[in-house]
Scaffold this active site. Structure first.
Site, PDB file in Angstrom:
ATOM      1  N   SER A  95      31.819  33.746  54.175  1.00  0.00           N
ATOM      2  CA  SER A  95      31.651  32.299  54.090  1.00  0.00           C
ATOM      3  C   SER A  95      32.683  31.572  54.945  1.00  0.00           C
ATOM      4  O   SER A  95      32.387  30.519  55.517  1.00  0.00           O
ATOM      5  CB  SER A  95      31.719  31.831  52.637  1.00  0.00           C
ATOM      6  OG  SER A  95      32.985  32.120  52.078  1.00  0.00           O
ATOM      7  N   ARG A  99      31.806  28.730  57.733  1.00  0.00           N
ATOM      8  CA  ARG A  99      32.433  27.408  57.685  1.00  0.00           C
ATOM      9  C   ARG A  99      33.147  27.072  58.986  1.00  0.00           C
ATOM     10  O   ARG A  99      33.395  25.898  59.280  1.00  0.00           O
ATOM     11  CB  ARG A  99      33.415  27.338  56.518  1.00  0.00           C
ATOM     12  CG  ARG A  99      32.697  27.404  55.188  1.00  0.00           C
ATOM     13  CD  ARG A  99      33.642  27.574  54.044  1.00  0.00           C
ATOM     14  NE  ARG A  99      32.864  27.920  52.863  1.00  0.00           N
ATOM     15  CZ  ARG A  99      33.361  28.013  51.656  1.00  0.00           C
ATOM     16  NH1 ARG A  99      34.651  27.775  51.444  1.00  0.00           N
ATOM     17  NH2 ARG A  99      32.598  28.337  50.645  1.00  0.00           N
ATOM     18  N   LEU A 121      25.762  43.164  65.279  1.00  0.00           N
ATOM     19  CA  LEU A 121      25.669  41.825  64.694  1.00  0.00           C
ATOM     20  C   LEU A 121      25.211  40.830  65.748  1.00  0.00           C
ATOM     21  O   LEU A 121      25.684  40.876  66.888  1.00  0.00           O
ATOM     22  CB  LEU A 121      27.036  41.390  64.166  1.00  0.00           C
ATOM     23  CG  LEU A 121      27.716  42.354  63.203  1.00  0.00           C
ATOM     24  CD1 LEU A 121      29.141  41.905  62.920  1.00  0.00           C
ATOM     25  CD2 LEU A 121      26.914  42.470  61.922  1.00  0.00           C
ATOM     26  N   GLU A 122      24.320  39.948  65.378  1.00  0.00           N
ATOM     27  CA  GLU A 122      23.837  38.889  66.267  1.00  0.00           C
ATOM     28  C   GLU A 122      24.562  37.610  65.873  1.00  0.00           C
ATOM     29  O   GLU A 122      24.248  37.011  64.856  1.00  0.00           O
ATOM     30  CB  GLU A 122      22.324  38.704  66.126  1.00  0.00           C
ATOM     31  CG  GLU A 122      21.522  39.987  66.261  1.00  0.00           C
ATOM     32  CD  GLU A 122      21.394  40.775  64.969  1.00  0.00           C
ATOM     33  OE1 GLU A 122      21.735  40.266  63.889  1.00  0.00           O
ATOM     34  OE2 GLU A 122      20.958  41.936  65.043  1.00  0.00           O
TER      35      GLU A 122
END
Length: 173
Positions: A95, A99, A121-122
């Site tokens: 998170s 953010r 990971l994209e």
């Protein structure tokens, strides 16, 4: 059923085919395992349609790679996975990273039997005005492990195309 801290820890400490390697016990959460960015990126270039390797390993927290607004990259986890036939896993962006303006595409599922691979990971910076710093070793996400009710008849070890990928991998079509 989702695995909890002691179950994740036990599977990661196996001597033969640990769930995740390298394993750092400080990354275990109550029901997930934090994962970190590895040392390779694939980035866009005006010269070629394909994403090109970028020497990401030279960046640090003090001198990060600045992911420009709207920029898309493929990154990899530091961790290599060996998912057993009776477990599946999913990646969720931390998170804190969301953010800051990072977004992860929805290709985040790890089938039972996926093994010997880093997770690709994209990542995209969804901020409009500011870059988002990234560097090898930063906590990028967490993996949630699910114990299956049964072992599939055919697992990813037999059907998958992304096993044994030790570096970030573009689409295999």
């Amino acid at each position: 059923m989702k695995l909890v801290d002691f179950q994740i820890r036990n599977l990661c400490q196996l001597t033969e085919a640990p769930l995740v390697a390298p394993f750092d016990e400080s990354l275990v959460n109550p029901a997930s395992l934090d994962v970190r960015l590895g040392s390779n990126l694939l980035i866009e270039s005006a010269e070629k349609r394909e994403l090109l390797p970028y020497p990401f390993k030279f960046h640090t927290e003090a001198e990060p790679y600045e992911l420009r607004p709207g920029q898309f990259v493929l990154a990899q986890t530091l961790e290599v996975f060996h998912i057993p036939r009776d477990i599946a896993a999913e990646f969720k962006l931390k998170s804190s990273r969301a953010r800051e303006g990072l977004e992860h595409a929805l290709a985040a599922w790890c089938d039972p039997g996926w093994h010997g691979s880093v997770l690709t990971l994209e990542l995209r910076n969804v901020r409009q005005l500011w870059s988002v710093p990234i560097w090898p070793g930063m906590k990028i996400g967490q993996i949630i492990f699910h114990r299956l009710d049964a072992v599939p008849l055919r697992c990813y070890a037999e059907t998958g195309r992304y096993n044994l990928d030790t570096e970030v991998m573009g689409s295999k079509g």
